[in-house]
Design a protein around this motif. Structure first.
Motif: not given
Length: 156
Positions: A28-43, A45-55
């Motif tokens: 929610r913060a990524a969308e609201r503040a337009r900040v890039q978020v990267t989730l890092v994992a060794n599996q 991950l499902r992320t919501p469709p967003s130009r600010f969020i990637r896995a």
């Protein structure tokens, strides 16, 4: 960046053990503040469709996600992790670090936190039952959201 352009600060999430409610707050913060978020994992991950969020899925062993974050997080970034050695590494790179319960890791506290973590590891290695962390609750969720909001406000 190779062209000399400044890179915008971003949020890195050590996602393998990150509680779902914390990820939702970050999304929610990524969308609201337009900040890039990267989730890092060794599996995967499902992320919501967003130009600010990637896995980012990393291959390999025990610390592969930590290594990927530590190699990339720089001054101005925020790293969300409960891994104390990773927090120490990113602090050394100039990034900020916070755990999913909203506790900030700082240069003033990280040595003590590492020392306590190592002590508890030794106890567990000797067979002492140390118990685990308390269940993640609404107060933890709110404390994390408050720390994230402070970081977002400071970057504006």
């Amino acid at each position: 960046m190779s062209d000399g352009a400044a890179r915008a600060a971003q949020v890195w999430v050590d996602a393998d053990a990150c509680p779902g409610p914390v990820k939702e707050i970050v999304f929610r913060a990524a969308e609201r503040a337009r900040v890039q978020v990267t989730l890092v994992a060794n599996q995967w991950l499902r992320t919501p469709p967003s130009r600010f969020i990637r896995a980012m899925q990393v291959q390999g062993g025990y610390d592969a996600a930590d290594d990927a974050i530590a190699e990339r997080a720089t001054t101005g970034d925020l790293v969300v992790t409960q891994d104390i050695p990773l927090a120490a590494r990113v602090l050394a790179n100039g990034a900020d670090a916070v755990d999913p319960r909203g506790e900030r890791f700082t240069a003033d506290t990280i040595a003590e936190r590492l020392s306590m973590r190592n002590f508890m590891d030794e106890l567990r290695g000797a067979g002492v039952q140390t118990g685990g962390p308390a269940a993640f609750n609404a107060r933890d969720r709110q404390a994390f959201a408050n720390q994230l909001d402070r970081w977002l406000a400071a970057r504006r």
